[in-house]
Scaffold this active site. Sequence first.
Site, PDB file in Angstrom:
ATOM      1  N   ARG A 180       0.835  -1.187  -0.031  1.00 28.41           N
ATOM      2  CA  ARG A 180      -0.042   0.657  -0.095  1.00 28.41           C
ATOM      3  C   ARG A 180       0.970   1.149   0.305  1.00 28.41           C
ATOM      4  NH1 ARG A 180      -2.219  -2.979   4.331  1.00 28.41           N
ATOM      5  NH2 ARG A 180      -4.251  -3.824   4.446  1.00 28.41           N
ATOM      6  N   LYS A 226      -2.538  -1.974   7.684  1.00 32.59           N
ATOM      7  CA  LYS A 226      -3.383  -1.443   8.637  1.00 32.59           C
ATOM      8  C   LYS A 226      -3.696  -2.635  10.005  1.00 32.59           C
ATOM      9  CE  LYS A 226      -6.108  -0.251   4.996  1.00 32.59           C
ATOM     10  NZ  LYS A 226      -8.076  -0.732   3.849  1.00 32.59           N
ATOM     11  N   HIS A 251      -1.804   2.283  -6.434  1.00 32.76           N
ATOM     12  CA  HIS A 251      -2.732   1.120  -6.183  1.00 32.76           C
ATOM     13  C   HIS A 251      -2.675   0.332  -7.265  1.00 32.76           C
ATOM     14  CE1 HIS A 251      -6.439  -1.649  -4.915  1.00 32.76           C
ATOM     15  NE2 HIS A 251      -6.941  -0.930  -5.452  1.00 32.76           N
ATOM     16  N   ARG A 269      -0.213  -2.044  -7.048  1.00 31.41           N
ATOM     17  CA  ARG A 269      -0.818  -2.882  -5.736  1.00 31.41           C
ATOM     18  C   ARG A 269      -1.385  -4.178  -6.870  1.00 31.41           C
ATOM     19  NH1 ARG A 269      -0.909  -4.456  -0.601  1.00 31.41           N
ATOM     20  NH2 ARG A 269      -3.233  -4.611   0.018  1.00 31.41           N
ATOM     21  N   HIS A 306      -4.016  -8.783   4.129  1.00 30.71           N
ATOM     22  CA  HIS A 306      -5.616  -8.675   3.710  1.00 30.71           C
ATOM     23  C   HIS A 306      -6.263  -9.117   4.819  1.00 30.71           C
ATOM     24  CE1 HIS A 306      -6.423  -7.552  -0.787  1.00 30.71           C
ATOM     25  NE2 HIS A 306      -6.160  -6.431  -0.073  1.00 30.71           N
ATOM     26  N   TYR A 342      -9.572  -7.028  -5.722  1.00 31.49           N
ATOM     27  CA  TYR A 342      -8.872  -6.728  -6.047  1.00 31.49           C
ATOM     28  C   TYR A 342      -8.224  -7.846  -7.147  1.00 31.49           C
ATOM     29  CZ  TYR A 342      -7.054  -4.356  -2.440  1.00 31.49           C
ATOM     30  OH  TYR A 342      -7.430  -3.334  -1.397  1.00 31.49           O
TER      31      TYR A 342
END
Length: 316
Positions: free
Chosen positions: A164, A188, A257, A260, A283, A292
């Site tokens: 990211r 995250k 992105h 990615r 994820h 994705y």
Amino acid sequence: MEISRYLSDFSHYLTLERGLSPLTAEAYTRDIGHLVEFLDDGDESTFSRDVAPSSASPRSSYAPDITEDVLHEFLASLHDLGLCASSQARMVAALRSFFHFLLAERVIDTDPTLLLETPRTARMLPDVLSVEEIDAMIAAIPPEKDESPRNRAIIEMLYGSGLRVSELCDMRISRLAPDDGVVIIEGKGAKQRIVPVSPTALNCIREYLPFRPEPKAGADDILFLNRRGGKLSRVMIFLIIRQLAEGAGIRKNVSPHTLRHSFATHLLEGGANLRAIQQMLGHQSIATTEIYIHLDSTHLRNQLLEHHPHYRNNHP
């Protein structure tokens, strides 16, 4: 007690107990603030400045008085004001988190969000770059500039490791293990994961380090720095990627992105396991990974022809 008094404690709960990022905690807290505005203003939410406050009697903003019907009215008002489905879905997530927090704190006895439905959001797939287009972006980097080695390393890390943009900005020299070909990334919710780094990316990083500016205070361990020695911002990386795409003659909507997403798509097309891709992307849910991944029907048909016995036996 009015729910507005719990917003500060709710924000701390999100970051300390739930492990959410400060930006997500801020967004959730702001969303609950909109609920308070709705309850205080009567009929209308104050999302839009064009909406005049209603003369209707204000609803109660005391937590025990907020029912499922009141929350449905609140969500309906957001829909009427044109709030997009993804923002409405985040609002539902914020409401669920907030009332779960109030329930845990014994402010309320029942959770009014149990039967709330999350609005369906369209799965928007970003563009995918071909390997040739990514090579063209790298070739578009002017060789004579001091920041060129850095920008090549940035492209290789985004595409070669699927980071990211925020993870790239925060990438630490001390967490890079060149001998093992990996880097520890904090994703995250402050969750760490080990991400492979390609030999090409490692070589680009080695070539960049002699050109790395003298770091400012607090940026000593940050890998990618701007000209002044500070940490690169997300906006700056967006600009770098966009300019390189334009220089390569790519007409797609290209962002960090996109690289990615291309990383994940090319891995899957090459036969990588979806669970492994999920782990590399960081994820929490496999469903997120599937969003994705984009495969065209030609690739799927070729995979069937190659691997399924009934297809393979009848394919010349």
